[in-house]
Design an enzyme around this catalytic site. Structure first.
Site, short mmCIF file in Angstrom:
data_model
loop_
_atom_site.label_atom_id
_atom_site.label_comp_id
_atom_site.label_asym_id
_atom_site.label_seq_id
_atom_site.Cartn_x
_atom_site.Cartn_y
_atom_site.Cartn_z
N TYR A 259 -19.96 -21.94 40.80
CA TYR A 259 -18.89 -20.97 41.03
C TYR A 259 -19.14 -19.73 40.18
O TYR A 259 -19.01 -19.78 38.97
CB TYR A 259 -17.53 -21.59 40.66
CG TYR A 259 -16.92 -22.41 41.76
CD1 TYR A 259 -17.50 -23.61 42.17
CD2 TYR A 259 -15.77 -21.98 42.42
CE1 TYR A 259 -16.94 -24.35 43.19
CE2 TYR A 259 -15.20 -22.72 43.43
CZ TYR A 259 -15.79 -23.91 43.82
OH TYR A 259 -15.23 -24.65 44.83
N ALA B 239 -21.90 -22.15 35.88
CA ALA B 239 -22.56 -22.04 37.18
C ALA B 239 -24.02 -21.61 36.99
O ALA B 239 -24.91 -22.04 37.72
CB ALA B 239 -21.83 -21.03 38.06
N LEU C 223 -18.67 -23.23 36.27
CA LEU C 223 -18.02 -21.96 36.54
C LEU C 223 -18.66 -20.90 35.63
O LEU C 223 -18.80 -21.14 34.42
CB LEU C 223 -16.55 -22.15 36.18
CG LEU C 223 -15.51 -21.19 36.65
CD1 LEU C 223 -15.47 -21.14 38.17
CD2 LEU C 223 -14.15 -21.66 36.15
N SER C 224 -19.05 -19.76 36.19
CA SER C 224 -19.58 -18.64 35.41
C SER C 224 -20.80 -19.09 34.60
O SER C 224 -21.81 -19.46 35.18
CB SER C 224 -18.45 -18.06 34.54
OG SER C 224 -18.84 -16.84 33.99
N SER C 225 -20.72 -19.11 33.27
CA SER C 225 -21.86 -19.59 32.50
C SER C 225 -22.24 -21.01 32.92
O SER C 225 -23.42 -21.37 33.00
CB SER C 225 -21.55 -19.55 31.00
OG SER C 225 -22.66 -19.93 30.25
#
Ligand SMILES: *[C@@H]1O[C@H](CO)[C@@H](O)[C@H](O)[C@H]1NC(C)=O
Ligand SMILES: *[C@@H]1O[C@H](CO)[C@@H](O)[C@H](O)[C@H]1NC(C)=O
Length: 348
Positions: A165, A145, A141-143
């Protein structure tokens, strides 16, 4: 150390919702798993009942998140209790708890950086836990991802698929700093060929199969702008050698206000969430579907067909793991299953 003004904001935006279902077991730290130049901490969740051989999912936290938060805030571990795969939760060493997705080392196969530690933990799990090397996956997720994108470029030999994500393309953060505003703000635009060349440079000379890729993004994301979703589509269709025109595109799929586009024969799936910002959250079932793990079941237990009874936890000094170990991998509290050698883990 560059300043990271936005990262605390990121952390708040992405704090996991309270987990409704808790996993049956605990996270165990693994050490001495291989080369680890940046001191990434590595934690494993091994459900009591494993598929034979067990697949592996690497689950990567967001900036300011931790392995423990990814473990308790997503459903991958408690679903592992039902399906029998193993989950590794790496924990970023950097201040701010973001992954290094910008150095040449992390972006290059076996060259160093946080990605090398993750690759080494995967190799360790294949050797130590008998993980099916054809079914190793990464998600984040985020970093996390962004790191998933990095792993698909630098270690395409290790991963069968990735699911990102709210991330950015492989190499989009390349440069001197942990944060790359031009990329984050969706202003780093390249052609599919340029993105593809960059990703291929992550592992020069690699000619094997490329991982499948699934990406998710919120249309109103103002931390990592949604242009990064479209840049990922360019990059991975180019790397996978498939058309950037989708073969299908379903609206209100997998849920209202999302569209889901499939490329090639399903090697790339892109999910875009209208009305959703950076706080887009996991749909674990759809990730497991994409990884081909939905119908996975643990190996038959003692005494019969299908999933066996849950094995009782092992007492102090008992065996709880090792190559081809089929007994319980959980220990009676407060003992922890500790790797002694690749042949033998013990509750101590
Ligand atoms: C999929 O369909 C939606 C809704 O019509 C559209 O906005 C979007 O651009 C399409 N995606 C792709 C990749 O063509
Ligand atoms: C583990 O089990 C597999 C599958 O039954 C077998 O091929 C392999 O030789 C076993 N490994 C060891 C080290 O016993």
């Amino acid at each position: 150390m560059p300043r990271l003004p936005i990262l605390s904001v990121l952390g708040v935006a992405l704090l996991a919702p309270t987990a409704i279902f808790a996993a049956a077991g605990d996270l165990t730290e693994i050490t001495n798993f291989g080369r680890n130049p940046t001191n990434v901490q590595m934690f494993v969740y091994k459900p009591t009942r494993l598929a034979s051989p067990p697949p592996l999912i690497v689950a990567l936290h967001w900036c300011s998140g931790t392995a423990q938060q990814m473990f308790s805030g997503s459903q991958f571990a408690n679903i592992a209790d039902q399906k029998g795969y193993i989950v590794i939760y790496p924990d970023a060493p950097e201040a701010g708890q973001c992954w290094d997705v910008h150095t040449k080392a992390t972006l290059t196969h076996d060259a160093g950086g946080d990605s090398l530690a993750i690759a080494e933990a995967v190799r360790y799990a294949i050797k130590e836990y008998g993980v099916d090397k054809k079914r190793v996956f990464a998600t984040g997720l985020s970093s996390g991802a962004m790191m998933t994108n990095v792993l698909m470029g630098a270690y395409p030999d290790l991963f069968a698929a990735g699911s990102a994500y709210a991330g950015v393309p492989y190499g989009c953060f390349e440069g001197p700093d942990m944060w790359q505003p031009q990329c984050a703000n969706g202003q780093l635009i390249k052609t599919a060929q340029q993105w593809g060349d960059q990703a291929r440079a992550g592992y020069p000379g690699y000619t094997g199969t490329r991982p499948k890729f699934q990406t998710w993004h919120g249309a109103t994301d103002s931390v990592l702008y949604p242009q990064n979703f479209f840049e990922q589509i360019k990059q991975w269709t180019n790397v996978l050698g498939i058309s950037s025109t989708p073969t299908s595109n379903l609206t209100n799929t997998p849920v209202a206000n999302y569209w889901c586009a499939t490329f090639g024969n399903g090697q790339l799936q892109a999910n875009f969430a209208n009305g959703v910002g950076h706080e887009i959250w996991y749909r674990e079932g759809d990730v497991l579907d994409f990884f081909g793990l939905s119908s996975l079941t643990p190996a038959p237990g003692p005494g019969g067909e299908g999933p066996g009874p849950t094995l009782p936890p092992v007492a102090q000094w008992g065996q709880c793991g090792g190559i081809n170990w089929t007994g319980s991998t959980a220990c009676v509290s407060p003992f922890v299953c500790t790797v002694i050698s690749e042949w033998f883990s013990q509750c101590k």
